[in-house]
Design an enzyme around this catalytic site. Structure first.
Site, PDB file in Angstrom:
ATOM      1  N   CYS A 107      -8.928 -22.812  21.586  1.00 28.42           N
ATOM      2  CA  CYS A 107     -10.371 -23.053  21.746  1.00 28.42           C
ATOM      3  C   CYS A 107     -10.989 -23.883  20.627  1.00 28.42           C
ATOM      4  O   CYS A 107     -12.176 -24.187  20.661  1.00 28.42           O
ATOM      5  CB  CYS A 107     -11.102 -21.709  21.856  1.00 28.42           C
ATOM      6  SG  CYS A 107     -11.318 -20.886  20.274  1.00 28.42           S
ATOM      7  N   CYS A 152      -7.762 -23.149  16.037  1.00 29.11           N
ATOM      8  CA  CYS A 152      -7.115 -22.491  17.172  1.00 29.11           C
ATOM      9  C   CYS A 152      -6.710 -23.529  18.223  1.00 29.11           C
ATOM     10  O   CYS A 152      -7.550 -24.318  18.665  1.00 29.11           O
ATOM     11  CB  CYS A 152      -8.104 -21.491  17.784  1.00 29.11           C
ATOM     12  SG  CYS A 152      -7.548 -20.733  19.315  1.00 29.11           S
ATOM     13  N   GLN A 196      -3.130   1.671   9.918  1.00 28.39           N
ATOM     14  CA  GLN A 196      -4.007   0.935   9.005  1.00 28.39           C
ATOM     15  C   GLN A 196      -3.173  -0.039   8.186  1.00 28.39           C
ATOM     16  O   GLN A 196      -3.717  -0.816   7.415  1.00 28.39           O
ATOM     17  CB  GLN A 196      -4.720   1.914   8.061  1.00 28.39           C
ATOM     18  CG  GLN A 196      -5.568   2.932   8.793  1.00 28.39           C
ATOM     19  CD  GLN A 196      -5.985   4.065   7.868  1.00 28.39           C
ATOM     20  OE1 GLN A 196      -7.011   3.986   7.190  1.00 28.39           O
ATOM     21  NE2 GLN A 196      -5.204   5.120   7.823  1.00 28.39           N
ATOM     22  N   HIS A 236      -6.374  -2.751  10.982  1.00 31.36           N
ATOM     23  CA  HIS A 236      -6.731  -3.651   9.883  1.00 31.36           C
ATOM     24  C   HIS A 236      -5.945  -4.969   9.926  1.00 31.36           C
ATOM     25  O   HIS A 236      -5.905  -5.701   8.943  1.00 31.36           O
ATOM     26  CB  HIS A 236      -6.532  -2.955   8.528  1.00 31.36           C
ATOM     27  CG  HIS A 236      -7.461  -1.792   8.338  1.00 31.36           C
ATOM     28  ND1 HIS A 236      -7.184  -0.733   7.514  1.00 31.36           N
ATOM     29  CD2 HIS A 236      -8.673  -1.516   8.886  1.00 31.36           C
ATOM     30  CE1 HIS A 236      -8.176   0.140   7.567  1.00 31.36           C
ATOM     31  NE2 HIS A 236      -9.088  -0.307   8.390  1.00 31.36           N
ATOM     32  N   THR A 258      -2.088   8.895   5.035  1.00 33.27           N
ATOM     33  CA  THR A 258      -3.378   8.218   4.827  1.00 33.27           C
ATOM     34  C   THR A 258      -4.332   9.130   4.071  1.00 33.27           C
ATOM     35  O   THR A 258      -4.364  10.332   4.309  1.00 33.27           O
ATOM     36  CB  THR A 258      -4.016   7.738   6.160  1.00 33.27           C
ATOM     37  OG1 THR A 258      -5.320   7.205   5.888  1.00 33.27           O
ATOM     38  CG2 THR A 258      -4.127   8.832   7.188  1.00 33.27           C
ATOM     39  N   CYS A 266      -7.928 -16.103  15.727  1.00 31.94           N
ATOM     40  CA  CYS A 266      -9.018 -17.062  15.930  1.00 31.94           C
ATOM     41  C   CYS A 266     -10.349 -16.326  15.829  1.00 31.94           C
ATOM     42  O   CYS A 266     -10.544 -15.291  16.466  1.00 31.94           O
ATOM     43  CB  CYS A 266      -8.889 -17.739  17.291  1.00 31.94           C
ATOM     44  SG  CYS A 266     -10.332 -18.747  17.694  1.00 31.94           S
TER      45      CYS A 266
HETATM   46  P1  NAD Z   1      -4.335   4.947   0.739  1.00 27.59           P
HETATM   47  O1  NAD Z   1      -3.640   4.086  -0.278  1.00 27.59           O
HETATM   48  O2  NAD Z   1      -5.783   5.170   0.626  1.00 27.59           O
HETATM   49  O3  NAD Z   1      -3.656   6.420   0.756  1.00 27.59           O
HETATM   50  C1  NAD Z   1      -2.275   6.616   0.826  1.00 27.59           C
HETATM   51  C2  NAD Z   1      -2.002   8.080   1.158  1.00 27.59           C
HETATM   52  O4  NAD Z   1      -0.592   8.237   1.339  1.00 27.59           O
HETATM   53  C3  NAD Z   1      -2.411   9.081   0.070  1.00 27.59           C
HETATM   54  O5  NAD Z   1      -3.128  10.143   0.677  1.00 27.59           O
HETATM   55  C4  NAD Z   1      -1.072   9.573  -0.507  1.00 27.59           C
HETATM   56  O6  NAD Z   1      -1.137  10.936  -0.903  1.00 27.59           O
HETATM   57  C5  NAD Z   1      -0.161   9.420   0.685  1.00 27.59           C
HETATM   58  N1  NAD Z   1       1.254   9.223   0.394  1.00 27.59           N
HETATM   59  C6  NAD Z   1       1.818   8.549  -0.644  1.00 27.59           C
HETATM   60  N2  NAD Z   1       3.155   8.531  -0.516  1.00 27.59           N
HETATM   61  C7  NAD Z   1       3.458   9.212   0.622  1.00 27.59           C
HETATM   62  C8  NAD Z   1       4.667   9.503   1.306  1.00 27.59           C
HETATM   63  N3  NAD Z   1       5.859   9.098   0.831  1.00 27.59           N
HETATM   64  N4  NAD Z   1       4.613  10.213   2.457  1.00 27.59           N
HETATM   65  C9  NAD Z   1       3.424  10.647   2.954  1.00 27.59           C
HETATM   66  N5  NAD Z   1       2.230  10.391   2.358  1.00 27.59           N
HETATM   67  C10 NAD Z   1       2.255   9.662   1.199  1.00 27.59           C
HETATM   68  O7  NAD Z   1      -3.920   4.314   2.124  1.00 27.59           O
HETATM   69  P2  NAD Z   1      -4.703   4.273   3.485  1.00 27.59           P
HETATM   70  O8  NAD Z   1      -5.226   5.620   3.798  1.00 27.59           O
HETATM   71  O9  NAD Z   1      -3.782   3.602   4.409  1.00 27.59           O
HETATM   72  O10 NAD Z   1      -5.973   3.317   3.272  1.00 27.59           O
HETATM   73  C11 NAD Z   1      -5.947   2.157   2.468  1.00 27.59           C
HETATM   74  C12 NAD Z   1      -6.062   0.789   3.133  1.00 27.59           C
HETATM   75  O11 NAD Z   1      -5.155  -0.043   2.451  1.00 27.59           O
HETATM   76  C13 NAD Z   1      -5.648   0.719   4.548  1.00 27.59           C
HETATM   77  O12 NAD Z   1      -6.735   0.250   5.229  1.00 27.59           O
HETATM   78  C14 NAD Z   1      -4.537  -0.329   4.633  1.00 27.59           C
HETATM   79  O13 NAD Z   1      -4.954  -1.415   5.427  1.00 27.59           O
HETATM   80  C15 NAD Z   1      -4.380  -0.890   3.259  1.00 27.59           C
HETATM   81  N6  NAD Z   1      -3.003  -0.862   2.703  1.00 27.59           N
HETATM   82  C16 NAD Z   1      -1.948  -1.191   3.487  1.00 27.59           C
HETATM   83  C17 NAD Z   1      -0.673  -1.146   2.967  1.00 27.59           C
HETATM   84  C18 NAD Z   1       0.477  -1.500   3.875  1.00 27.59           C
HETATM   85  O14 NAD Z   1       0.311  -2.254   4.828  1.00 27.59           O
HETATM   86  N7  NAD Z   1       1.675  -0.961   3.642  1.00 27.59           N
HETATM   87  C19 NAD Z   1      -0.444  -0.764   1.640  1.00 27.59           C
HETATM   88  C20 NAD Z   1      -1.568  -0.441   0.854  1.00 27.59           C
HETATM   89  C21 NAD Z   1      -2.852  -0.489   1.406  1.00 27.59           C
HETATM   90 ZN    ZN Z   2      -9.542 -19.514  19.752  1.00 16.98          ZN
END
Ligand code: NAD
Ligand code: ZN
Length: 265
Positions: free
Chosen positions: A170, A167, A120, A138, A208, A146
């Site tokens: 297309c 793009c 994610q 995500h 997550t 595109c």
């Molecule tokens: P979330 O922020 O909802 O949850 C993060 C989870 O990670 C929590 O359950 C927490 O307890 C756990 N956590 C924190 N530190 C940890 C560690 N060191 N080791 C293991 N677990 C740990 O994140 P999500 O579930 O990914 O959903 C949120 C959305 O936010 C996603 O769709 C994502 O696209 C986006 N997001 C992405 C990033 C990134 O790309 N790094 C950062 C923040 C949010």
């Molecule tokens: Zn295209």
């Protein structure tokens, strides 16, 4: 001589790691669903959980997708301004490098223990660490997509002098690849997620909170088909109760320890 802190020093974590290693040895198609927690140790804040951006500042307003649909040029102008202006979150993403957890996931793939990663995260750190079989449900912040043909390209190769960019394949309007709230998940990514979930005979859920759908349903879908769940998270989640093995430790410590265990014949 000072000892390096090890996940194996904690009796419960050590037992969970051994149980997880045993499941991984037996599996033929292990799949991992990854969230922001994996990148927390790379300095990128999570949204939810202790210290999360939303936990501290509240959830953002959800109007980006509507704006893009009605006025893509204006959306791009704002996006370009923000990139130049920066923010705590954007700066952290810009600076981030993979941590030991990302490298351990690439190792597991290389060792033939992990077939696929559904992430994610939008930060591109799996690829930088060397993982090859990755589906970014995500999107990826360093790419554009595109809106007509779905082709992706690196953002840095796109000319942003005239907005919105189009793009080259297309002529459709390009958008940053990151999936916004309200925007449908790109069909190719969603298809890959379901294909991998249905093939999985073991499912790891790493860093997550498992509340964003449809990603959150993959572990439960796999479990209904008989795949045991392994959770790696510092805190309890909605999935904890369904997990056969719960590793209550930071991913950057737990995953390398798992690799170590699997290296022993
Ligand atoms: P979330 O922020 O909802 O949850 C993060 C989870 O990670 C929590 O359950 C927490 O307890 C756990 N956590 C924190 N530190 C940890 C560690 N060191 N080791 C293991 N677990 C740990 O994140 P999500 O579930 O990914 O959903 C949120 C959305 O936010 C996603 O769709 C994502 O696209 C986006 N997001 C992405 C990033 C990134 O790309 N790094 C950062 C923040 C949010
Ligand atoms: Zn295209």
């Amino acid at each position: 001589m000072p000892q390096t802190p090890s996940a194996l020093d904690n009796v419960e974590v050590a037992a969970a790691l051994r149980a997880a290693a045993a499941l991984l040895r037996r599996s033929h198609h292990a799949v991992a669903l990854v969230g922001a927690g994996l990148s927390a140790e790379s300095g990128i804040p999570t949204y939810r959980g202790t210290g999360g951006v939303w936990t501290r500042f509240g959830e953002p307003t959800i109007d980006g997708w509507e704006l893009f649909q009605s006025d893509p040029a204006e959306w791009w102008r704002i996006a370009v301004e923000r990139r130049v202006g920066g923010s705590e979150f954007a700066d952290a993403l810009e600076r981030a490098v993979p941590n030991q957890g990302h490298y351990a996931m690439a190792d597991l793939e290389q060792m033939g223990r992990l077939a696929h990663v559904i992430t994610q995260n939008i930060d591109n750190l799996h690829q930088v660490a060397g993982s090859r079989h990755v589906t970014e449900i995500h999107g990826n912040r360093s790419k554009v997509r595109c809106m007509d043909c779905g082709a992706r390209d690196r953002l840095e190769t796109v000319n942003l002098d005239r907005l919105p960019p189009f793009c080259p394949e297309c002529g459709g309007v390009l958008k940053n690849d990151v999936v916004m709230f309200g925007e449908p998940i790109p069909a190719d990514a969603l298809e890959a997620c379901y294909r991998e979930t249905l093939q999985a005979d073991l499912f790891l859920v790493i860093g997550t909170s498992a509340v964003v759908y449809p990603a959150a349903e993959f572990p439960l879908l796999a479990r209904r088909r008989g795949a045991p769940l392994i959770e790696v998270n510092t805190e309890e989640t909605d999935l904890t109760a369904f997990a056969e093995v719960v590793i209550r430790a930071p991913a950057g410590i737990a995953l390398p320890a798992l690799v170590e265990l699997l290296l022993v014949p």
